[in-house]
Design an enzyme around this catalytic site. Structure first.
Site, PDB file in Angstrom:
ATOM      1  N   HIS A  85      10.303 -56.670  40.461  1.00 26.29           N
ATOM      2  CA  HIS A  85      10.386 -55.599  39.449  1.00 26.29           C
ATOM      3  C   HIS A  85      10.923 -54.332  40.110  1.00 26.29           C
ATOM      4  O   HIS A  85      10.205 -53.656  40.850  1.00 26.29           O
ATOM      5  CB  HIS A  85       8.999 -55.350  38.831  1.00 26.29           C
ATOM      6  CG  HIS A  85       8.979 -54.194  37.866  1.00 26.29           C
ATOM      7  ND1 HIS A  85       7.857 -53.418  37.665  1.00 26.29           N
ATOM      8  CD2 HIS A  85       9.965 -53.656  37.088  1.00 26.29           C
ATOM      9  CE1 HIS A  85       8.153 -52.469  36.781  1.00 26.29           C
ATOM     10  NE2 HIS A  85       9.413 -52.590  36.429  1.00 26.29           N
ATOM     11  N   ASN A 108       3.090 -50.306  35.622  1.00 28.18           N
ATOM     12  CA  ASN A 108       3.158 -50.101  34.169  1.00 28.18           C
ATOM     13  C   ASN A 108       1.797 -50.266  33.512  1.00 28.18           C
ATOM     14  O   ASN A 108       1.467 -49.561  32.563  1.00 28.18           O
ATOM     15  CB  ASN A 108       4.185 -51.047  33.547  1.00 28.18           C
ATOM     16  CG  ASN A 108       5.590 -50.493  33.723  1.00 28.18           C
ATOM     17  OD1 ASN A 108       5.745 -49.330  34.074  1.00 28.18           O
ATOM     18  ND2 ASN A 108       6.586 -51.327  33.504  1.00 28.18           N
ATOM     19  N   SER A 151       9.510 -56.085  33.531  1.00 26.62           N
ATOM     20  CA  SER A 151       8.588 -55.004  33.895  1.00 26.62           C
ATOM     21  C   SER A 151       7.201 -55.215  33.300  1.00 26.62           C
ATOM     22  O   SER A 151       6.274 -54.495  33.632  1.00 26.62           O
ATOM     23  CB  SER A 151       9.147 -53.681  33.406  1.00 26.62           C
ATOM     24  OG  SER A 151       9.329 -53.744  32.010  1.00 26.62           O
ATOM     25  N   GLU A 163       8.084 -53.868  42.914  1.00 27.32           N
ATOM     26  CA  GLU A 163       6.852 -54.647  42.711  1.00 27.32           C
ATOM     27  C   GLU A 163       7.219 -56.126  42.858  1.00 27.32           C
ATOM     28  O   GLU A 163       8.091 -56.626  42.144  1.00 27.32           O
ATOM     29  CB  GLU A 163       6.256 -54.384  41.327  1.00 27.32           C
ATOM     30  CG  GLU A 163       5.344 -53.170  41.251  1.00 27.32           C
ATOM     31  CD  GLU A 163       4.712 -53.027  39.870  1.00 27.32           C
ATOM     32  OE1 GLU A 163       3.588 -52.517  39.786  1.00 27.32           O
ATOM     33  OE2 GLU A 163       5.362 -53.431  38.860  1.00 27.32           O
TER      34      GLU A 163
END
Ligand code: T1G
Length: 713
Positions: free
Chosen positions: A447, A497, A426, A459
Site C-alpha cells: 500500500h 487508514n 488501501s 504499508e
C-alpha cells in the site's frame, strides 16, 4: 605498543597500533555504528592519557573500523543519566584539546554527530571519496553537544555552520574539502594518508586547533555588527519552540555564543543548552522515532527465509498511483512495465513521468543522461502477456474488489510461477484477492501513499497465506525502494487508514458541532504540529475518495450522523481537484484554501436536520479528540495484532499522515500525556475505551512497554 587498553572483562571497543615515527593509530571498533558510547569514551580517554604520557608518541590518528568513522554518541546512552565518573564524547574531546600531540582524523565513510565533533577537535582531517560528514543532532531534538556548535562555525563561518546543523544534512567529501573541512580527500587508505601527512608536516608543526580561532559571521558584506540582526532572522526562520522548534532555537543560541563568547564560555553555553534538550520531551520523542524506524524490518516469529531477487517489475494501471509506483521502481534501478488499456491514460502517464524527470534535471538532482536512462526503464504496454517474465506485479487499478479479482486471475495465468503478486489497495481484503490465484503464498499487499514516488511510507500487508519468503522479500523491497516500510496484518483499512477513519469521524463531529474547518485545521497544524489539518487533508486526497471510503466504513463500522459528505459528493465539492471542498480554492495556483460560507451553511443545515446543537469547544478538546481517536484505535490494532508494535503505528502516522515527529507519533504521545489520562478523557467523550488501553491504564503501565503477550490477555 599495539593491542587494546580497556578495563579487564570489558569488551574492547577500540584498537591501538603504533607506526614508526611515534605515530599511534586509534581505531574505533564498536559495530554497527562505532557509536561513541560511555564505554567506548572511557576506553578512549584511557588510551589518550596513555599516549599523552608517552614522550615517544608525537602524533595520534583516529579512524573507524568497518568502513565507517563513527555515527556519533550512542543514542541508547541518552536514556541513562551519566554519573560524575561516566566518560562521554566530551571527555574524549577535552583530552584531545589539552594534548600537545598532533591529531589527525582519518575518516572512512560517515563521521556524524560526536564522531564529526571528534574530527573537528583534531588538527587535520583526511577523507576518502565515500566520506560523509554531518551534525544531524537536530533530527533527535538535540544540538551538537561535544563542541560542534563552537568548532564548526570557527572553521566555515557561523552562517554556513548554522545552516548545516539546522538541516542536519550530511556533506560529501568534495564539498567538505572545498569548504576547508577536509584537508585532503584521498582515493586510497585514509590511515596511510594520515601517517604520510604527519611525516610531511612534522610533529613540531603548529597545532591547528579550532578552539584557538574566532568565528566569522560568514555573511557577505556583513561584519560582527550584524550578528543580532542575523540571529534574529534565524530565530524567525524556524518553527516556534512549542511546535517542533525547541532544539532549533537553542542551536541558534549556541552558534550566537560562538560569535560573542570566547571558546571556553561558548562551550559551556553549548553544554548547558544540550543538557536541557537531552532530557526534553521532544527529544525523547524523536529518539523513540529513531529506534522505532529501525525496528520496522524485525518481524517477530517470522521463520528465516531467503528473500527473492526482484530485478524486474510490472504495474497494472497507469493512473496517478500506478505511474507514481512505476517511477519509484525506476528510481530504485528496477525496470518496470506499466500495463494500461487506455491510450489517453498512457499519454497522461508519460507526461507525468517525463515531466517529473525533467523537473529533477532542472533542479540539478539528475543529469540529462540519468533522466533519459530512467525514462527508458519505464515502458507502457496494453498486453498483460508482457509481464510473463517479471519478478513482481503491483496492481493499482480502481478500488473495487471485482475489478481487482479479474486482474489477479489474469495475472495468475500469465506470470511465471515464482512471481509475486501485490495489491496497492488501501482498504480491501487482500486474502479475498489472493483466493482467486493459485499462489496465495506469493500474494502480499503493498500500500503506497500518494504521491507514491514522494511519500516515504509503505504499508506491507501480510495475508493469511503470505509465505515468510514473500514477506521477507517485500520488506527487503521496501528498503530497495527507499521506503519506510511497516508490516500490517490484513484487516479493513490496515493500520494507517483504519486509524484515520476515527480521526476523520471526530473531525466531522467537531464540524457538525459548529467548529469551522479552518479553526480545526489551524489548531492541529499550528498548535499541535500536524503537517496539515484534517480538512485540508480531505480536500487534498479528495472528498470523493473520502465518500467512497465512507460508504465502506459506514457498512463496516456504522457511525454516520449527517449527510454532509453525501451532499458534498453530489455537489462535486471534491476538494482541490474541483476547486471546491471544505474550502474554496482561489489564487493563481488554485491551491489557496479559503473559508467558504456556503460550506458552513450546508453543515449547519445538516446538523440542524440531525438535531445537533452548536457547542463551544476549546482548542485543547479539538487536539484531544483527534489525537486520542488515533490512540484508541491504535491500541485496538495492537490488541488484535494487526500492528506489531506501537512504534510501527507511530512511524505510519509520522511518515504517512503528517503527525508531528516531536510528539513521537500517536502512541508515544499517549504515554507523554499519560495513558490513564487519555483513557479517562476517552471515557468522558463517551467512546468505548480500547480494552488494551484500559488494561495499561489500570496497570499504570505505558504503551511503549506494551508486549505482544499483553494482547487480549
Ligand atoms: N547510536 C546508537 N546506535 C546507532 C547510532 C547511534 N548514533 N547510529 C546508528 N545506530 C545503529 C542503528 O540503530 C542500527 O542498529 C545500526 O546502527 C545501523 O544503523 C555528542 C549527542 C548513519 C544514516 O544522529 O542516522 O552524537 O537496528 O540501520 O540505514 O553531539 O544510522 O542494526 O540494531 O540506521 O545505513 C548523532 C544516527 C548522535 C546518526 C546510517 N548521530 N544514525 O543509516 O543504518 S547524537 C546521528 C543514522 C550525538 C553529540 C551528539 C543512521 C545512518 P540495528 P542504520 P543506515
Amino acid at each position: 605498543m599495539s593491542g587494546n587498553v580497556h578495563p579487564a572483562g570489558a569488551a574492547p571497543l577500540i584498537a591501538t597500533a603504533d607506526r614508526p615515527g611515534g605515530i599511534r593509530v586509534i581505531t574505533l571498533d564498536n559495530p554497527p555504528a562505532n557509536a561513541i558510547s560511555y564505554a567506548l569514551s572511557a576506553q578512549l580517554v584511557t588510551a589518550l592519557e596513555a599516549a599523552n604520557a608517552d614522550p615517544a608518541i608525537r602524533a595520534i590518528v583516529f579512524t573507524g573500523a568497518g568502513g565507517r568513522f563513527s555515527f556519533g554518541a550512542d543514542i541508547n546512552d541518552f536514556a541513562t543519566e551519566p554519573t560524575p565518573e561516566t566518560k562521554t564524547a566530551r571527555d574524549v574531546i577535552a583530552a584531545v584539546e589539552r594534548s600537545a600531540k598532533t591529531f589527525v582524523a582519518a575518516i572512512e565513510g560517515n563521521a556524524l554527530g560526536g564522531g564529526f565533533e571528534l574530527a573537528l577537535a583534531c588538527d587535520y582531517r583526511i577523507g576518502s571519496q565515500k566520506t560523509k560528514l554531518g551534525l544531524p543532532e537536530i533530527k533527535l531534538g538535540l544540538l551538537p553537544g561535544a563542541g560542534g556548535t563552537q568548532r564548526l562555525p570557527r572553521l566555515i563561518g557561523a552562517q554556513d555552520a548554522l545552516q548545516l546543523m539546522l538541516k542536519g544534512d550530511t556533506i560529501a567529501a568534495e564539498e567538505a574539502r572545498n569548504k576547508g573541512i577536509l584537508d585532503e580527500v584521498v582515493a586510497g587508505d585514509v590511515v596511510a594518508a594520515a601517517v604520510a601527512l604527519i611525516e610531511r608536516v612534522g610533529a613540531a608543526a603548529p597545532k591547528r586547533r579550532l578552539s584557538a580561532r574566532t568565528t566569522e559571521l560568514g555573511v557577505k558584506g556583513m561584519g560582527l555588527f550584524a550578528v543580532p540582526f542575523v540571529v534574529a532572522q534565524a530565530h524567525k526562520m524556524v518553527p516556534p519552540e512549542s511546535n517542533g522548534g525547541f532544539a532549533a532555537h537553542k542551536l541558534i543560541d549556541a552558534v550566537e555564543a560562538s560569535l560573542e563568547l570566547d571558546f571556553a564560555h561558548g562551550l559551556a553555553r553549548e553544554f548547558r543548552l544540550f543538557d536541557e534538550l537531552v532530557r526534553s520531551a521532544p527529544s525523547a520523542a524523536l529518539q523513540h522515532v529513531f529506534f522505532a524506524e529501525r525496528q520496522l524490518g524485525k518481524i517477530p516469529d517470522l521463520p528465516a527465509a531467503e528473500p527473492q531477487e526482484i530485478t524486474t517489475a510490472g504495474v497494472i494501471g497507469a493512473g496517478t498511483m500506478g505511474t507514481g509506483i512505476a517511477i519509484t521502481f525506476a528510481n530504485a534501478g528496477i525496470p518496470v512495465i506499466l500495463i494500461e488499456p487506455a491510450d489517453e491514460q498512457i499519454e497522461r502517464s508519460k507526461q507525468m513521468v517525463f515531466g517529473m524527470f525533467a523537473h529533477q534535471v532542472q533542479r540539478g538532482r539528475l543529469t540529462q543522461e540519468e533522466a533519459w536512462k530512467l525514462g527508458q526503464s519505464i515502458s507502457w504496454e496494453t498486453d498483460y502477456g508482457e509481464l510473463a517474465g517479471v519478478d513482481i506485479v503491483v496492481e493499482a487499478v480502481f478500488e473495487n474488489m471485482d475489478v481487482k479479482k479479474q486482474v489477479f486471475s489474469r495475472l495468475d495465468a500469465i506470470c511465471k510461477p515464482q512471481a509475486i503478486l501485490a495489491s496497492n489497495t488501501s482498504t480491501l481484503d487482500i486474502d479475498e484477492m489472493a483466493a482467486v490465484t493459485r499462489r496465495p503464498d506469493r500474494f502480499v499487499g503493498l500500500h503506497f501513499f500518494a504521491p507514491a514516488n514522494i511519500m516515504k511510507l509503505l504499508e506491507i500487508v501480510r495475508g493469511a497465506h503470505t509465505s515468510p519468503q514473500t514477506l521477507t522479500t517485500a520488506v527487503k523491497l521496501g528498503k530497495t525502494l527507499r521506503k519506510v516500510a511497516v508490516v500490517s496484518a490484513n484487516a479493513f483499512g490496515f493500520i494507517g487508514n483504519r486509524m484515520f477513519f476515527d480521526y476523520a469521524r471526530e473531525a466531522m463531529y467537531l464540524l457538525e458541532e459548529g467548529i469551522p474547518p479552518e479553526r480545526i485545521d489551524r489548531v492541529m497544524k499550528q498548535q499541535f504540529g500536524f503537517a496539515m489539518g484534517p480538512f485540508a487533508t480531505f480536500d487534498l486526497s479528495g472528498v470523493d475518495v473520502f465518500w467512497h471510503i465512507q460508504q465502506e466504513r459506514v457498512e463496516a463500522l456504522g457511525e454516520k450522523r449527517t449527510n454532509i459528505i453525501d451532499r458534498m459528493y453530489a455537489a462535486k465539492r471534491w476538494g482541490q481537484k474541483t476547486g471546491l471542498g471544505f474550502y474554496k480554492y482561489d489564487g493563481p495556483s488554485k491551491r489557496e484554501p479559503v473559508p467558504d460560507p456556503d460550506l458552513i451553511a450546508l453543515v449547519a443545515e445538516e446538523a440542524a436536520a440531525a438535531g445537533l446543537k452548536p457547542r463551544s469547544v476549546s482548542d485543547n478538546e479539538i487536539i484531544e479528540r483527534l489525537a486520542y481517536a488515533l490512540v484508541n484505535v491504535g491500541a485496538d490494532l495492537l490488541d488484535k495484532e494487526i500492528a506489531l508494535r506501537p512504534g510501527d503505528e507511530d512511524i505510519v502516522y509520522i511518515y504517512g499522515y503528517g503527525f508531528p515527529p516531536h510528539h513521537g507519533g500517536p502512541m508515544w504521545y499517549a504515554d507523554e500525556v499519560g495513558v490513564a489520562t487519555v483513557a479517562g478523557k476517552i471515557k468522558a467523550f463517551g467512546w468505548p475505551v480500547s480494552p488494551l488501553l484500559e488494561r495499561i491504564a489500570q496497570s499504570g503501565g505505558t504503551i511503549a512497554g506494551y508486549k505482544k503477550e499483553f494482547a487480549h490477555a
